[in-house]
Design an enzyme around this catalytic site. Structure first.
Site, PDB file in Angstrom:
ATOM      1  CG  ASP A 174      46.828  32.425  32.466  1.00  0.00           C
ATOM      2  OD1 ASP A 174      46.806  32.081  33.656  1.00  0.00           O
ATOM      3  OD2 ASP A 174      47.777  32.208  31.695  1.00  0.00           O
ATOM      4  CE  LYS A 175      40.972  40.763  31.415  1.00  0.00           C
ATOM      5  NZ  LYS A 175      41.478  42.146  31.553  1.00  0.00           N
TER       6      LYS A 175
END
Length: 315
Positions: A137-138
């Site tokens: 994820d970011k």
């Protein structure tokens, strides 16, 4: 453009199987693509079917076009490289770095950075691009492996599917689990209302099997440092599973409560700490350990000091 010439010496076999065994740098799917594109000749005659059987003595000629440039710009974004050779690269990804370009993130991604860093990309599927095998994820930090060649891409994907590659995480969660360890086996799918979120979803309604093993590493008052090992790799898996058992990750504004712990975090307190996989060429085991990021270390220090201050002192 590269031309490869082979003479069949072994017993008869399907041409795509024969070529994948003798051209280790090309995946079977890439070989099938070259056949369909008319880039393969057998005894000077065009061969476009993967099911053609080659015989001992046959002459095979394969033309491999130059990899097409990807329609993305290389960007000189600094990378923390944990391991690199001609087949793969393992990066310690910082928080805030999106892995792959998508709507709203057309630039400034890990892929853009890799295009600038890797000057010798062989390309995946005939396109000059790095092969993203798994994603983070970011705002999740830590170790992520990227293939540089078609063959490495296929090999690493197979390891993840066969569960031989090991992905280990550290996370700080709210609350204190009653057990010391456990396994969460709950299918995950796209949330039926909020399409940006994932949720626990039965398989018959579109969910996919998701298994997370966890173990308490350190109890910190009303918080816990937890070690996670993934058996599957669904989107937001650890975050969704942690929230499901009532111990959402600190700093997770999507699946958590949004409660502040007094530490400025760039996102959820989740770090891909260790990645263990088999090298796609040599077969040797590679272990990459990504050091904890500063914000994660600060969070642990603050929670440890608070826990110590609340612990009764005996005379």
């Amino acid at each position: 453009m590269t031309e490869i010439n082979l003479q069949v010496e072994e017993k008869d076999d399907r041409i795509d199987r024969y070529l994948s065994q003798h051209l280790r740098d090309l995946s079977r799917s890439r070989i099938q693509q070259l056949l369909e594109q008319g880039q393969v000749q057998v005894n000077d005659k065009l061969c476009t079917s993967k099911k053609v059987t080659v015989q001992s003595g046959d002459r095979i000629s394969i033309t491999i076009p130059e990899a097409k440039p990807l329609d993305l710009q290389p960007e000189a974004i600094p990378l923390d490289v944990l391991y690199e050779d001609d087949s793969l690269i393992i990066i310690n990804k910082p928080a805030g770095l999106v892995v792959h370009p998508a709507a709203g993130h057309e630039s400034g991604t890990l892929v853009n950075a890799l295009l600038a860093h890797c000057t010798n990309l062989a390309g995946i599927g005939g396109v000059q691009r790095p092969g993203i095998v798994h994603r983070l994820d970011k705002d999740t930090t830590g170790a992520i492996a990227i293939a540089k060649t078609d063959q490495a891409h296929q090999h690493l994907q197979a390891q993840l599917k066969a569960k031989t590659a090991q992905r280990e995480y550290l996370g700080v969660a709210h609350g204190s689990p009653s057990a010391e360890s456990g396994t969460i086996d709950q299918p995950i799918g796209r949330h039926p209302v909020d399409r940006k979120k994932m949720t626990i979803l039965p398989v018959d309604k579109g969910g996919r099997t998701a298994i997370t093993h966890w173990q308490v590493r350190e109890r910190l008052g009303n918080y816990t440092l937890i070690y996670f090992q993934l058996e599957t790799g669904r989107t937001h898996q650890i975050r969704v599973h942690s929230a499901h058992i009532g111990h959402c990750l600190v700093g997770d504004s999507v699946y958590g409560s949004g409660r502040s712990v007094g530490v400025n975090l760039p996102g959820q307190a989740l770090h891909a700490w260790r990645l263990r996989l088999q090298h796609p060429v040599s077969g040797e085991w590679i272990e990459a350990i990504a050091p904890l990021p500063p914000a994660f270390i600060t969070l642990l220090d603050v929670l440890r000091r608070r826990t110590a201050a609340l612990t009764p002192r005996h005379p």
